[in-house]
Structures are given as C-alpha cells and as structure tokens.
Design an enzyme around this catalytic site. Structure first.
Site, PDB file in Angstrom:
ATOM      1  N   SER A 199       2.674  -0.754  -0.470  1.00 52.93           N
ATOM      2  CA  SER A 199       2.411  -2.050  -1.119  1.00 52.93           C
ATOM      3  C   SER A 199       1.986  -1.824  -2.803  1.00 52.93           C
ATOM      4  CB  SER A 199       1.216  -2.948  -0.539  1.00 52.93           C
ATOM      5  OG  SER A 199       0.147  -2.010  -0.273  1.00 52.93           O
ATOM      6  N   GLY A 211       2.850  -1.968   3.466  1.00 53.62           N
ATOM      7  CA  GLY A 211       2.287  -1.937   4.788  1.00 53.62           C
ATOM      8  C   GLY A 211       2.968  -0.504   5.243  1.00 53.62           C
ATOM      9  N   ASN A 267      -1.680   3.945   3.384  1.00 51.74           N
ATOM     10  CA  ASN A 267      -1.719   3.094   4.919  1.00 51.74           C
ATOM     11  C   ASN A 267      -2.007   4.146   5.889  1.00 51.74           C
ATOM     12  OD1 ASN A 267      -1.429   0.494   4.038  1.00 51.74           O
ATOM     13  ND2 ASN A 267       0.824   1.075   3.524  1.00 51.74           N
ATOM     14  N   ASP A 285      -8.861  -8.510  -2.307  1.00 47.09           N
ATOM     15  CA  ASP A 285      -8.912  -7.672  -1.300  1.00 47.09           C
ATOM     16  C   ASP A 285      -9.690  -6.476  -1.676  1.00 47.09           C
ATOM     17  OD1 ASP A 285      -6.773  -6.382  -2.531  1.00 47.09           O
ATOM     18  OD2 ASP A 285      -5.395  -6.923  -0.718  1.00 47.09           O
ATOM     19  N   HIS A 335      -5.496  -3.853  -3.830  1.00 43.39           N
ATOM     20  CA  HIS A 335      -4.048  -4.161  -4.547  1.00 43.39           C
ATOM     21  C   HIS A 335      -4.332  -4.512  -5.983  1.00 43.39           C
ATOM     22  CE1 HIS A 335      -3.130  -4.370  -0.224  1.00 43.39           C
ATOM     23  NE2 HIS A 335      -2.228  -3.674  -0.581  1.00 43.39           N
TER      24      HIS A 335
END
Length: 208
Positions: free
Chosen positions: A36, A70, A99, A180, A183
């Site tokens: 991502s 992801g 991830n 979040d 990102h």
C-alpha cells in the site's frame, strides 16, 4: 547507378543494429513490486508516487507499478513470475515486508521469502533493488531490530542496492500522513516521487 538491392543489403546489418538498440532503450522498465505504500492507499493510482515518477521520467524509463495494498512478501512472490514474464523489466524495486511485520510474521519467514524474490528477479536477468522497511516502534525493540536487519543482510548477500525507507522522511511531516498514522496521503506523493527519483537516478543512469 548503384543497384538498390545492393545498397539495401549493405545497410541491412546497420539498420538491424539500430533497431536492436532502439528496442533495448524502449524496453527499459522499472517494475515496482510493493504494498500500500506504493499502491496509493485511498487514492487513485494516477496520484501515487510511482505514476508521478513515471511522468517525471517521461520516456527515459517506463515505471510499472505492480503494488497491491495489503500484500505480504509471500503474495508478492506469488505474483512475481507473471509480472516478470509480462513486463520483462530491467529493474525490479522490491518494497515488501511491511505487512509481514504488521501481522507479526517471524522475521526468518519474511527473510526467506524476500530471498526467493531476489533470486527470481536475478534469474529473469533483471536487476533487483531492495528497499529498507521499518516498523512502528510499538512492535518492540527486539522484533523491530530482527525485522530491520533482514534488508541489509539480503542486500549484502545478493550485492544489490539497498534504498532508504522513504517513509522515514514522510513521518517528519504529520500533515503528509493519513489518519491511520501508517500511510502517506496524497499531498506526500510529489515529495516521495522526487525523493525516489534522486535515490534511483544513479542506479538507472538518469540525469533527473
């Protein structure tokens, strides 16, 4: 008057060489195999830094962004053979592992998967470029140190460039982060594209 067929035969090897040179130049592709952070999370692909880098480089190198939000390193490895066959890149930038760490995978598992990715890239006669990945501090010092150590170890093992983690620059600007805290947002993408261009320039022989 010189016979046209003779002229054509005389020039044919030269024309063939020019054609091969042109095709080689046109075939220079940088494939980005990432997650991502490179896919453009919560934004259009055209706004993400790989697309901006492609615009910046214009015809010098074609940037193909094969990043998927992801993706773990294992998922990237599974997609790699088809990508190598389809795009036949000259370089492959590997931006994977984040991830794995966020999900608490064993560092040894991630290391082995990344090792296989680098092996597959080299077997396809492409040049791997490996990006350092770092995790948030709240994952604990021992785990973070073991995870971070994967990347310089593999870069040394395969004698490939290790690029700094661009997010370490983005974290310094809270206004460039999504809610979040993981990102980069759309405003950060032009900076990342310019920063990555500077990092990649000596590796792909560009002036900018």
């Amino acid at each position: 008057m010189m016979n046209f067929n003779n002229v054509f035969r005389w020039h044919l090897p030269f024309l063939f060489l020019v054609l091969l040179t042109f095709r080689a130049a046109a075939a220079d592709t940088l494939l980005i195999l990432g997650d991502s952070l490179s896919a453009g999370y919560r934004m259009s692909a055209s706004a993400a830094w790989p697309a901006l880098l492609n615009d910046k480089w214009q015809s010098k190198t074609s940037v193909v962004n094969a990043s998927i939000s992801g993706d773990t390193s294992q998922q990237g490895l599974a997609r790699l053979p088809a990508l190598l066959k389809q795009h036949q890149p000259r370089w492959v930038l590997v931006e994977l592992g984040g991830n794995d760490g966020l999900r608490g995978f064993q560092p040894q598992q991630t290391e082995q998967t990344l090792r296989q990715i680098l092996q597959d890239v080299k077997a396809a006669n492409a040049e791997p470029l490996l990006m350092q990945i770092r995790l948030p501090a709240n994952y604990g010092r021992r785990y973070n140190e073991a995870f971070s150590a994967i990347y310089p170890k593999l870069a040394k093992e395969f004698d490939v460039p290790l690029l700094p983690f661009f997010m370490e620059e983005v974290y310094l600007k809270p206004q460039w982060m999504q809610d979040d805290g993981i990102h980069p947002n759309r405003d950060a993408q032009p900076f990342i594209a310019d920063w990555m261009a500077k990092q990649l320039q000596p590796l792909v022989n560009h002036d900018s």
